[in-house]
Every structure is written in C-alpha cells, then in structure tokens.
Scaffold this active site. Structure first.
Site, short mmCIF file in Angstrom:
data_model
loop_
_atom_site.label_atom_id
_atom_site.label_comp_id
_atom_site.label_asym_id
_atom_site.label_seq_id
_atom_site.Cartn_x
_atom_site.Cartn_y
_atom_site.Cartn_z
N HIS A 46 0.83 -1.20 0.00
CA HIS A 46 0.00 0.00 0.00
C HIS A 46 0.87 1.25 0.00
O HIS A 46 2.02 1.24 0.42
CB HIS A 46 -0.94 0.01 1.21
CG HIS A 46 -0.23 0.13 2.53
ND1 HIS A 46 0.45 -0.92 3.11
CD2 HIS A 46 -0.10 1.19 3.38
CE1 HIS A 46 0.96 -0.53 4.27
NE2 HIS A 46 0.65 0.76 4.46
N ASP A 98 0.52 4.98 1.64
CA ASP A 98 -0.25 5.48 2.78
C ASP A 98 -1.34 6.46 2.35
O ASP A 98 -1.10 7.41 1.59
CB ASP A 98 0.67 6.17 3.79
CG ASP A 98 1.38 5.18 4.69
OD1 ASP A 98 0.87 4.06 4.86
OD2 ASP A 98 2.45 5.53 5.23
N HIS A 116 4.67 0.12 0.40
CA HIS A 116 5.37 -0.66 1.42
C HIS A 116 4.46 -1.73 2.00
O HIS A 116 3.24 -1.71 1.80
CB HIS A 116 5.96 0.23 2.52
CG HIS A 116 4.95 1.10 3.21
ND1 HIS A 116 4.45 2.26 2.65
CD2 HIS A 116 4.34 0.99 4.42
CE1 HIS A 116 3.59 2.81 3.47
NE2 HIS A 116 3.50 2.06 4.56
N ARG A 158 5.20 6.75 13.74
CA ARG A 158 5.28 7.30 12.38
C ARG A 158 4.76 8.72 12.34
O ARG A 158 3.69 9.02 12.89
CB ARG A 158 4.46 6.45 11.41
CG ARG A 158 4.59 6.87 9.96
CD ARG A 158 3.57 6.16 9.09
NE ARG A 158 2.24 6.71 9.30
CZ ARG A 158 1.12 6.05 9.03
NH1 ARG A 158 1.16 4.81 8.58
NH2 ARG A 158 -0.06 6.63 9.23
#
Length: 296
Positions: free
Chosen positions: A112, A114, A272, A287
């Site tokens: 995917h 983000d 990723h 994150r």
C-alpha cells in the site's frame, strides 16, 4: 515545482550513502538525524537523496519524539490518522504498536501507499522503530516508478488517462460496525486519483494503484467495453494486474529493523508492506506522516 528528470546534483556531499538495491533504498550509516533537523544544508542533502533513492534508512538514532517530529516537519506539516490516532503529547505522531492485545485486523501487511483514500495523500513519512521482535517484522518498500517503467508498452497505452477510486471505508472501515463504517465514509469520502501519477519534483511517471483502490472509475468507454463482461470483471482484472506489480522482488528493498532505527520514504513514488511474521513477539513503531498535495 520541478519537472526535470531527477533531484538537483549535490556537490561536497556530507552524508555517506550505501545503496541497497539497483533502483530503491539506501542506508545512511553515519548520519545523525537530530543534526539534520537543525542544519539546513544537511536537510537539503537528505531531501535530494530521498528523491534519488525513494527510501532512506538509518540505525542507532538516539533521538526522542520531539526530535522525530522536528525532522518530519522539515518536509512539511504533519497529519493525523482518523483510525490509528496520534500520541497524546505529540500531535501527528502515530503509534503503531502490535502486541498480544492488538486487534486482529490486518492493514499493514498488504502492499500500500499510505492514505491514498485522502484527496491529498501524504508526501512521505518518517518512521522510528521503538521495539522490534528478536526475529521477523521486516518492512518491504517498492519502487513504483520502476514498476511503471517496466510495464509492457501496450499496458502503458491502455492505462493512460485512467483513474481509480480509493476508499478508507473499504479498508479500515471494513471491520467496523456498519454505522461506524458509514460515519467514516461521511468524514472521508472516496478519493479519485490517476492510475499513473506524475511526481511533482522529479517528473517521474508512477504506477499509483494499491490495496486502497477499489475500482477503475472511467474504464467504461466504447473502446474498452463491448459487453458487460469487459467491464466486470474485465476492469477489475486489469486493476488487480496493476496492483500485483508491487509484489515483484526486482522492484523492492527489504529492511530489518533494530531499535532506534529509522526509515524515511517518499510516499508519492513507493509502496510498502509490513511483514507480520513475528507473533507472539511485540513490535512498536512510531510514524510521522507529512501532508501531501493533489496527485496529477
């Protein structure tokens, strides 16, 4: 906006670089990311390296949450996440903690990009490993510019001008009760993005469909559709073929985490996959996502 074929060249480079594959990923073995956050010239060099390698890695970074956020904010304003939420004392820092009490839903272990369910998906992210399993828990990144470059010419011609719908309701909302799922859709209506986007700084063409994409929105033309079977499942088969390109190892780099290691990636040109092969061990990540612009 830069539309040339790559980042500006750097003279008198101060950051040592170890490329990890031919097309994507580099480790910065001697870097101090806290210093980068304070030094304009070092940050400019880091940003140019990010455009070149698409994901950068660093180990043994003795920095806390405030310095983590300070580094991410050099790239731009930070965004919250409507499902994961932020650390209460550090807005924009999302805690991704996996342990035996974590809910069973799986979102990270799919290829995917983000938050493409946003109208303006993130420009990039800065991710820190807080706690890592003794073995397992790697993350894979994929060079989606390389994935586009190596598509057959007839596929490139077929997908030129196509757009796809991206949905938080169909992903994060899928495990929610129906009322909550519908409320999530009201807050974040589906976004529509080009199947092939242009990187706003390098001019690269990027294959821009991933596991948040639900369907092609403008496939139904006389050139593409003779019978209903050409559209359903024909368009879905094309979309799934494009999404599967992220799983080709030649486009990938895989990173083994250690505590206080970092990854910084360009969310516009990569996908990723967080490998969830470590149960019952614990994996804790934090994150900071940087607000991006409208894909074109």
């Amino acid at each position: 906006m830069t539309t040339n074929a790559g980042p500006r060249p750097i003279t008198d480079r101060r950051i040592r670089v170890l490329p990890l594959t031919r097309s994507i990923g580099a480790e910065l073995p001697d870097i101090d990311l806290a210093e980068v956050a304070r030094d304009d010239a070092l940050f400019d060099e880091l940003r140019a390296l990010l455009l070149e390698y698409k994901v950068l890695f660093a180990r043994n970074q003795d920095i806390g949450r405030s310095e983590h956020i300070a580094l991410a904010r050099r790239f731009g304003d930070l965004e919250d996440h409507p499902v994961a939420g932020s650390d209460p004392g550090h807005p924009g820092l999302v805690r991704i903690y996996k342990d035996l009490d974590s809910p069973p839903e799986h979102y990270e272990n799919a290829y995917h990009c983000d938050a493409t369910w946003r109208l303006n998906p993130p420009m990039g992210c800065v991710l820190r490993c807080v706690e890592t399993p003794p073995v397992g828990g790697d993350t894979i990144w994929v060079d989606m510019a390389e994935a586009y470059r190596r598509l057959p010419d007839q596929v490139k011609a077929r997908i030129q001008g196509l757009t796809a719908r991206h949905s938080i309701e169909a992903s994060f909302g899928a495990a929610m009760p129906v009322e909550q799922r519908h409320a999530l859709r009201e807050r974040f209506p589906d976004a529509e993005h080009p199947v092939v986007r242009t990187h706003p700084e390098t001019g690269e063409k990027i294959l821009f469909v991933n596991s948040f994409a639900t369907h092609l929105t403008n496939f139904h033309t006389p050139e593409n559709v003779r019978f209903g079977a050409d559209y359903a499942p024909g368009a879905a088969e094309l979309l799934h073929y494009l999404m599967r390109q992220a799983s080709i190892p030649e486009y990938q780099v895989r990173w083994r985490w250690t505590a206080n290691s970092f990854a910084i990636w360009d969310n516009r040109s990569t996908q990723h996959y967080a490998v969830q092969d470590y149960w019952p061990a614990v994996r804790k990540m934090e994150r900071a996502g940087i607000i991006g612009d409208l894909p074109y």
